[in-house]
Design an enzyme around this catalytic site. Structure first.
Site, PDB file in Angstrom:
ATOM      1  N   ASP A   1       0.832  -1.198   0.000  1.00  0.00           N
ATOM      2  CA  ASP A   1       0.000   0.000   0.000  1.00  0.00           C
ATOM      3  C   ASP A   1       0.869   1.250   0.000  1.00  0.00           C
ATOM      4  OD1 ASP A   1      -2.550   1.511   0.501  1.00  0.00           O
ATOM      5  OD2 ASP A   1      -1.506   1.987   2.358  1.00  0.00           O
TER       6      ASP A   1
ATOM      7  N   GLU B   1       1.341  -0.028  -5.037  1.00  0.00           N
ATOM      8  CA  GLU B   1       0.551   1.160  -5.335  1.00  0.00           C
ATOM      9  C   GLU B   1       1.484   2.345  -5.138  1.00  0.00           C
ATOM     10  OE1 GLU B   1      -3.432   3.487  -3.671  1.00  0.00           O
ATOM     11  OE2 GLU B   1      -2.069   2.465  -2.295  1.00  0.00           O
TER      12      GLU B   1
END
Length: 629
Positions: A273, A308
């Site tokens: 993330d 990401e």
């Protein structure tokens, strides 16, 4: 409270991981990092707690071997701030602020010894959130749906974060315990059973991990502030310390967590993330170290590392020997944003850098990121780095994901915002473009269940989160015009269940299910979608709202993808060479989004004498077949 002298650790004892409670045949070995205090182990027993001193080790570690402890024992560490859960706890059945529980991973009977990991061919990924994927919201209930995903054609299941977090519901990104699988969804062995079942069905499982911050109320700082960075600021919480005093132990802690998920739970890979918020000025960035550690865990199995990265730094992708950081693939927001603007015409807030023009769609299909160093009007600075040579399959493309559904439309799904024809077009564009398609739970049956942002925090923090959420969503003019009461409270009673999928929609929307089944079959069966077999890719703009992609196959077995976001189109003359079939061949329609099986109106022949035509709001997939003389 009683106290007994610690027992010596068996000389032959070698820990699997450097921290946490590990079960052996002789007892339980406890080890914790606390360089700035002297913790005592508190072991719950029938008559209360047993306080056990720990032995100091080098580097700020403390440990003790307890021969009469076993799996299921509850414990914590007494610190000056009070009794705290183990930072490396394997389970927190009473939440992040309760006692830790000793877990023996060897008690689970794995059946996936023959599983070598997901293959290297074309993949279809699927993101799910355990709390809302089923009405029950459990690992066990989700496992019952795995045959559905396998039958659909999914190959990779990406689960949202499972790190222990505070509250009765949430997305899982507010990390309070990195090692403990969230107690809200079941036991650690329930999670293992989910993964074991997935492997039996041929599905790889990726875990969304949060290594960029701890929740602001996380108690790791009570062991030592050195867990946290004083050098870097994270926009969501407490940044981890990867490059200052004490960072060697923090890096060891995180890399142990990588091994833990791979070795003790058999996850096939990780999704990192917000890589842009993982701050590290070390000679080896922690992301590169994560890559190295993940590959070394059970090296006989294929691993995936997905990232990401809002910065769109292309060098994150690829092996370090080729100048990369190690990621196999990245989420591609550019594909989502450009496609969404093409579908809806809304280019506001962070969509304002996109026009939805056909050339943008052609470029993102061929090149992945659209911004590779150009100036971003929204960010007021250059965005991205060059990566023109990156393969399309390294980009995970989506129409929906947890962020975009909750951010842009207050949780509403595209199936409720688009006409049926436009929804079919969008689905086909995602599934038949060369990047790796990522579906969001329920998308395959046109779910109409909203997926809102949820976060359960009491008191002032809950009010602050709700206010911050309203402020963030107000960057979209339509949302900014809404009264405050129109914004749902992320922590309202019943909010956690509000996004649970309604699986009766599978029967209610059979045409949508058939659409995704057929699109997945095309990706699986057509050689041009296999990166190893495709011999090239090109694209062209056919009009203000139309485009084509040409897939070059072996022995002139080419495929043509025609996409029309606008009204019915007819072309004559045809000065576009990519429309010309290979020598001695003619184009034949293999698939059409206007097939009546999906609720369409039928498809006229695309070639009619000198005229090339394309139905309104449609996608056609053509094959080069030997011409009939």
């Amino acid at each position: 409270m009683s106290s007994r002298p610690p027992s010596p650790r068996p000389r032959a004892r070698i820990r699997r991981l450097p921290v946490g409670a590990e079960v052996t045949a002789e007892g339980v070995d406890f080890r914790v990092w606390a360089p700035q205090c002297e913790p005592h182990l508190q072991l719950r027993e029938a008559g209360g707690y047993r306080s056990i001193p720990l032995e100091r080790e080098e580097g700020g570690y403390w440990s003790v071997f307890v021969p009469d402890a076993q799996a299921g024992a509850e414990y914590g560490f007494e610190l000056p701030a009070g009794v705290r859960a183990d930072p490396a706890s394997r389970w927190q059945p009473d939440g992040p602020y309760g006692l830790s529980r000793v877990v023996d991973p060897g008690q689970f009977g794995w059946t996936d010894a023959g599983w070598a990991g997901p293959g290297d061919g074309a993949h279809i990924a699927y993101e799910l959130h355990f709390g809302t994927f089923t009405p029950e919201g459990t690992y066990a209930a989700a496992a019952e749906k795995l045959p559905w995903l396998a039958d659909l054609g999914v190959t990779l299941v990406e689960v949202m974060p499972l790190h222990e977090f505070p509250g009765r519901f949430g997305w899982g990104y507010d990390v309070a315990g990195l090692f403990a699988p969230c107690r809200l969804y079941g036991t650690p062995d329930d999670l293992r059973a989910f993964i074991d079942r997935a492997h039996a069905l041929g599905l790889g499982v990726l875990l969304d991990t949060v290594y960029n911050h701890f929740d602001q109320d996380a108690q790791v700082a009570d062991f030592t502030r050195q867990y946290l960075s004083e050098k870097h600021q994270n926009e969501w919480g407490l940044a981890l310390n990867f490059d200052a005093e004490g960072s060697a132990a923090v890096r060891e802690f995180v890399l142990a967590n990588v091994r833990y998920w791979a070795e003790e739970f058999h996850f096939d890979g990780l999704r990192l993330d917000a890589v842009q918020q993982i701050f590290d000025d070390s000679s080896e960035h922690i992301v590169a170290a994560i890559d190295r550690t993940l590959r070394a865990a059970q090296p006989e199995r294929r691993r995936f590392l997905i990232g990401e990265d809002e910065r769109q730094h292309s060098e994150q992708i690829g092996p370090r020997e080729a100048g990369g950081v190690g990621l196999d693939a990245v989420w591609n927001d550019d594909f989502h944003h450009a496609t969404l603007v093409a579908l809806l015409g809304r280019n506001e807030a962070y969509l304002s850098d996109y026009r939805g023009h056909p050339q943008e769609l052609v470029s993102t299909a061929k090149r992945g990121y659209l911004y590779q160093g150009q100036f971003s009007q929204w960010q007021k600075k250059p965005r991205g780095t060059p990566g023109l040579g990156l393969a399309p399959e390294r980009f995970f493309n989506c129409l929906e994901n947890h962020d975009q559904v909750a951010n842009i439309f207050l949780g509403r799904r595209l199936s409720t915002l688009l006409s049926p024809a436009r929804w079919r077009l969008a689905s086909a564009w995602l599934m038949l473009s060369p990047g790796t398609p990522l579906l969001f739970q329920g998308q395959e049956f046109a779910s109409r269940t909203p997926f809102p942002y949820i976060a359960d925090y009491p008191g002032e923090r809950g009010e602050s989160v709700a206010h911050g959420r309203r402020k963030f969503l107000s960057q979209f003019p339509a949302s900014a015009a809404l009264p405050p009461e129109a914004f749902p409270d992320p922590g309202a009673p019943g909010r956690g269940e509000s996004g649970a999928l309604d699986w009766s929609e599978v029967e209610q929307h059979p045409q949508a299910v058939q659409l995704y089944r057929d699109l997945a079959r095309l990706r699986r069966q057509e050689p041009v979608f296999d990166p190893a077999r495709r011999e090239g890719l090109d694209g062209a703009v056919l009009g203000t709202e139309a485009l084509l992609l040409r897939y070059f196959g072996p022995d002139a077995d080419d495929r043509l993808l025609l996409v029309n976001f606008g009204p019915h189109l007819q072309w004559s003359p045809l000065p576009e060479p990519l429309l010309a079939p290979p020598r001695g061949r003619a184009w034949k329609v293999l698939w059409s989004s206007e097939d009546p099986a999906y609720g369409g109106h039928g498809t006229p022949p695309p070639v009619c004498g000198p005229v090339f035509q394309l139905p309104a709001e449609s996608v056609l997939f053509l094959a080069a077949r030997p011409a009939v003389v």
